[in-house]
Scaffold this motif. Sequence first.
Motif, PDB file in Angstrom:
ATOM      1  N   LYS A   3     -37.795  59.206   9.551  1.00 45.71           N
ATOM      2  CA  LYS A   3     -38.346  58.358  10.626  1.00 45.71           C
ATOM      3  C   LYS A   3     -39.227  57.230  10.096  1.00 45.71           C
ATOM      4  CE  LYS A   3     -42.235  61.505  11.491  1.00 45.71           C
ATOM      5  NZ  LYS A   3     -42.893  62.381  12.503  1.00 45.71           N
ATOM      6  N   ASN A   4     -39.794  57.398   8.904  1.00 47.95           N
ATOM      7  CA  ASN A   4     -40.667  56.363   8.338  1.00 47.95           C
ATOM      8  C   ASN A   4     -40.011  55.592   7.193  1.00 47.95           C
ATOM      9  OD1 ASN A   4     -42.855  57.035  10.085  1.00 47.95           O
ATOM     10  ND2 ASN A   4     -43.345  58.782   8.752  1.00 47.95           N
ATOM     11  N   VAL A   5     -38.678  55.699   7.105  1.00 45.36           N
ATOM     12  CA  VAL A   5     -37.947  55.047   6.014  1.00 45.36           C
ATOM     13  C   VAL A   5     -36.887  54.124   6.604  1.00 45.36           C
ATOM     14  CG1 VAL A   5     -36.564  55.430   3.950  1.00 45.36           C
ATOM     15  CG2 VAL A   5     -38.321  57.080   4.570  1.00 45.36           C
ATOM     16  N   GLU A   6     -36.687  52.984   5.987  1.00 48.28           N
ATOM     17  CA  GLU A   6     -35.687  52.024   6.450  1.00 48.28           C
ATOM     18  C   GLU A   6     -34.275  52.477   6.075  1.00 48.28           C
ATOM     19  OE1 GLU A   6     -35.614  49.138   8.066  1.00 48.28           O
ATOM     20  OE2 GLU A   6     -37.761  48.857   8.432  1.00 48.28           O
ATOM     21  N   TYR A   7     -33.351  52.421   7.043  1.00 46.30           N
ATOM     22  CA  TYR A   7     -31.926  52.609   6.787  1.00 46.30           C
ATOM     23  C   TYR A   7     -31.157  51.977   7.939  1.00 46.30           C
ATOM     24  CZ  TYR A   7     -32.219  56.552  10.080  1.00 46.30           C
ATOM     25  OH  TYR A   7     -32.431  57.330  11.188  1.00 46.30           O
ATOM     26  N   GLN A   8     -29.843  51.846   7.782  1.00 51.37           N
ATOM     27  CA  GLN A   8     -29.031  51.178   8.790  1.00 51.37           C
ATOM     28  C   GLN A   8     -28.658  52.128   9.928  1.00 51.37           C
ATOM     29  OE1 GLN A   8     -28.567  47.921   8.449  1.00 51.37           O
ATOM     30  NE2 GLN A   8     -27.481  47.684  10.386  1.00 51.37           N
ATOM     31  N   LYS A   9     -27.908  53.177   9.590  1.00 56.61           N
ATOM     32  CA  LYS A   9     -27.519  54.163  10.609  1.00 56.61           C
ATOM     33  C   LYS A   9     -26.960  55.404   9.932  1.00 56.61           C
ATOM     34  CE  LYS A   9     -22.870  52.261  11.491  1.00 56.61           C
ATOM     35  NZ  LYS A   9     -21.950  51.756  12.524  1.00 56.61           N
ATOM     36  N   ILE A  10     -26.832  56.475  10.737  1.00 55.30           N
ATOM     37  CA  ILE A  10     -26.235  57.730  10.264  1.00 55.30           C
ATOM     38  C   ILE A  10     -24.976  57.978  11.086  1.00 55.30           C
ATOM     39  CG2 ILE A  10     -26.618  60.190   9.838  1.00 55.30           C
ATOM     40  CD1 ILE A  10     -29.611  59.654  10.161  1.00 55.30           C
ATOM     41  N   ARG A  11     -23.889  58.331  10.418  1.00 54.48           N
ATOM     42  CA  ARG A  11     -22.672  58.649  11.154  1.00 54.48           C
ATOM     43  C   ARG A  11     -21.898  59.762  10.454  1.00 54.48           C
ATOM     44  NH1 ARG A  11     -18.211  55.771   8.897  1.00 54.48           N
ATOM     45  NH2 ARG A  11     -18.883  54.370   7.223  1.00 54.48           N
ATOM     46  N   LYS A  12     -21.102  60.461  11.216  1.00 56.29           N
ATOM     47  CA  LYS A  12     -20.274  61.545  10.692  1.00 56.29           C
ATOM     48  C   LYS A  12     -18.851  61.042  10.518  1.00 56.29           C
ATOM     49  CE  LYS A  12     -18.838  64.953  13.327  1.00 56.29           C
ATOM     50  NZ  LYS A  12     -17.375  65.040  13.076  1.00 56.29           N
ATOM     51  N   GLN A  46     -15.114  62.660   8.885  1.00 54.41           N
ATOM     52  CA  GLN A  46     -14.220  63.586   8.182  1.00 54.41           C
ATOM     53  C   GLN A  46     -14.955  64.643   7.350  1.00 54.41           C
ATOM     54  OE1 GLN A  46     -11.229  60.445   6.645  1.00 54.41           O
ATOM     55  NE2 GLN A  46      -9.966  62.233   7.069  1.00 54.41           N
ATOM     56  N   GLY A  47     -15.826  65.420   8.000  1.00 48.37           N
ATOM     57  CA  GLY A  47     -16.522  66.503   7.327  1.00 48.37           C
ATOM     58  C   GLY A  47     -17.635  66.053   6.408  1.00 48.37           C
ATOM     59  N   ARG A  48     -18.079  64.810   6.553  1.00 49.35           N
ATOM     60  CA  ARG A  48     -19.161  64.255   5.755  1.00 49.35           C
ATOM     61  C   ARG A  48     -20.112  63.505   6.669  1.00 49.35           C
ATOM     62  NH1 ARG A  48     -14.379  64.377   3.608  1.00 49.35           N
ATOM     63  NH2 ARG A  48     -13.988  64.516   1.369  1.00 49.35           N
ATOM     64  N   ILE A  49     -21.295  63.231   6.136  1.00 49.52           N
ATOM     65  CA  ILE A  49     -22.242  62.370   6.843  1.00 49.52           C
ATOM     66  C   ILE A  49     -22.512  61.173   5.949  1.00 49.52           C
ATOM     67  CG2 ILE A  49     -24.612  62.185   7.714  1.00 49.52           C
ATOM     68  CD1 ILE A  49     -24.429  65.188   8.380  1.00 49.52           C
ATOM     69  N   ILE A  50     -22.452  59.989   6.541  1.00 55.20           N
ATOM     70  CA  ILE A  50     -22.724  58.760   5.804  1.00 55.20           C
ATOM     71  C   ILE A  50     -24.045  58.182   6.302  1.00 55.20           C
ATOM     72  CG2 ILE A  50     -21.909  56.456   5.209  1.00 55.20           C
ATOM     73  CD1 ILE A  50     -20.094  58.669   4.180  1.00 55.20           C
ATOM     74  N   LEU A  51     -24.978  57.996   5.388  1.00 56.85           N
ATOM     75  CA  LEU A  51     -26.247  57.342   5.694  1.00 56.85           C
ATOM     76  C   LEU A  51     -26.156  55.920   5.146  1.00 56.85           C
ATOM     77  CD1 LEU A  51     -29.264  57.449   6.616  1.00 56.85           C
ATOM     78  CD2 LEU A  51     -29.789  58.275   4.313  1.00 56.85           C
ATOM     79  N   GLU A  52     -25.966  54.955   6.028  1.00 58.03           N
ATOM     80  CA  GLU A  52     -25.812  53.566   5.609  1.00 58.03           C
ATOM     81  C   GLU A  52     -27.187  52.949   5.345  1.00 58.03           C
ATOM     82  OE1 GLU A  52     -23.413  51.398   8.350  1.00 58.03           O
ATOM     83  OE2 GLU A  52     -21.690  52.740   8.138  1.00 58.03           O
ATOM     84  N   LEU A  53     -27.307  52.250   4.218  1.00 60.04           N
ATOM     85  CA  LEU A  53     -28.575  51.664   3.795  1.00 60.04           C
ATOM     86  C   LEU A  53     -28.612  50.172   4.108  1.00 60.04           C
ATOM     87  CD1 LEU A  53     -28.741  53.374   0.270  1.00 60.04           C
ATOM     88  CD2 LEU A  53     -29.668  54.233   2.429  1.00 60.04           C
ATOM     89  N   ASN A  54     -29.802  49.606   4.019  1.00 65.11           N
ATOM     90  CA  ASN A  54     -29.946  48.156   4.114  1.00 65.11           C
ATOM     91  C   ASN A  54     -30.810  47.661   2.960  1.00 65.11           C
ATOM     92  OD1 ASN A  54     -32.703  48.525   4.860  1.00 65.11           O
ATOM     93  ND2 ASN A  54     -32.127  48.697   7.012  1.00 65.11           N
ATOM     94  N   GLU A  55     -31.096  46.383   2.930  1.00 60.67           N
ATOM     95  CA  GLU A  55     -31.816  45.810   1.787  1.00 60.67           C
ATOM     96  C   GLU A  55     -33.258  46.319   1.660  1.00 60.67           C
ATOM     97  OE1 GLU A  55     -32.234  43.176   5.343  1.00 60.67           O
ATOM     98  OE2 GLU A  55     -30.558  44.124   4.289  1.00 60.67           O
ATOM     99  N   LYS A  56     -33.798  46.890   2.735  1.00 59.88           N
ATOM    100  CA  LYS A  56     -35.175  47.407   2.696  1.00 59.88           C
ATOM    101  C   LYS A  56     -35.242  48.904   2.380  1.00 59.88           C
ATOM    102  CE  LYS A  56     -37.019  44.037   6.006  1.00 59.88           C
ATOM    103  NZ  LYS A  56     -37.723  43.882   7.313  1.00 59.88           N
TER     104      LYS A  56
END
Length: 385
Positions: free
Chosen positions: A35-44, A46-56
Motif C-alpha cells: 500500500k505504501n509502494v509505487e506499482y502499476q497494477k496486479i493481475r492474474k 494463467q495460474g500466475r500473478i503479474i505485478l506490473e511496475l512503473n518508473e517510480k
Amino acid sequence: MFDCILIHYGELGLKGLNRPFFEKKLIENIGKALKNVEYQKIRKVQGRIILELNEKSNVEKIEESLKKIFGIAWFAPCKTTEASSIDKIKELVRKNFPIAAGTKARVSTNRADKTLPYTSMEVNRELGAYLVKQFKAKISLGEPETTIFVEIVEGKAYVFDRKIKGLYGLPSGVSGKVLHLLSGGIDSPVAAWLLMKRGCEVDFLHFHAFERFNEAKLAKILDLAKVLTQYSLKARVFFVPFYPFEAEAVEAPSRYRLVLFRRFMVKVAEEIARKHGINALGSGENLAQVSSQTLENMAVISKATTIPILRPLLTYEKNEIVQLAKQIGTFEISVRPYKDCCSIFMAKHPTTKANLEIVESIERRLNLKDAIRECHEEIEIISLE
C-alpha cells in the motif's frame, strides 16, 4: 530495469472449485502489503500473478514485502517482450541479461501459451546456442552458474535470471480467525506465525502482570505483535491484567496453580473469541518441553473451553523453534527481559498429570466468575496494520 514481477503460488493451485477465492485473497494481501509502494497494477494470468511496475517502483522494497506474504511460492523481477518469435527473446536477453565469457549457463523455459509456433525445448536449444555465440558462455545443464528463465504466457515472454523464494502456505484470512495466547517467550510468537502460514487471521491475547495497561511496560509484547503483523497484515492485541486471578490463586495448592491459570486464560479467551466472531484459540504449548506441558495437563486445560485450541508447536524441538524465531524476526525481541505471568505460578514441583475432577473441585472453591468479569472490564485493545 524491470517492468514487472512474476509471482507463482504453490498449494493454491490445488484448491479446485475454491481456487478463485484463494487467488483473490492472495492478490488482495499483496495489494495491502504494497500500500505504501509505487506499482502499476496486479493481475492474474494463467495460474500466475503479474505485478506490473512503473518508473517510480522500488523493486527492493517490493521484494522485501513479497517475502513476507503467505501463499507465494516464488517470485521474480522480469523483463518482458512479445513472444511472437524467439528472436525477440534473444534480443531482450542480449540487452538485459549479459553473461560473462566462460560462465556455465543454461536456459529453462516454461511455455503456458501453447498457440505459439515453437516448443519449450526449441526455446531452450536456440537461446542456449545464442548464449554460446553472443557471450561465449558454456552450457551446463547439471551445474550451471547462471540460468536464464523464460515463461511464455498469453503471447508474452517473461525473462529473468533469479527466483526469490516465498513463504508458501496459504494467504492470511482464508482459514478463519484465531485468538492466540501471546506470551513474551520464544515459542508463542512462532506458534502464531505457523497459524498464519495456514491461512489463519490471528489476533493476540496477552495477560500482563500490571495493575493497569501501560504501553511502555508492555513494549516487548507490542514489538512482537508488530513483527508478526508484517506477515498477517493486520491484527488486534487484547491486553488483560492477571491480578484478578492472582488474588484468588493464593487459596489454591501451589502445584496446581499453573494449570488453573492456563484454564483461567482459556476461559477469558473464549469469551473474547465469541464476542468478536473468532473460531479458535491458539497456544505456543509444546509437548513435554517443560514439566507442566504434558498430555494430561493439556487435556485438562482444553476441557476449560468448548472451542478448539490449536497448538502448532506440539511436536517441534526447541532448536527448530529457535531457528524459526530467528527467521521470522522475533527471537531478539523474545529474549529481552520480561516477567511473564506463567512464570509467576511455576512451582518447584508442578503437577504433571492433572486430574480434571481435582482441578474442577479447586475451581469451585475460588471465585473465578468475578475474576473473569473483572478481567473483561480491564481489557485494552490495540489495533495494528
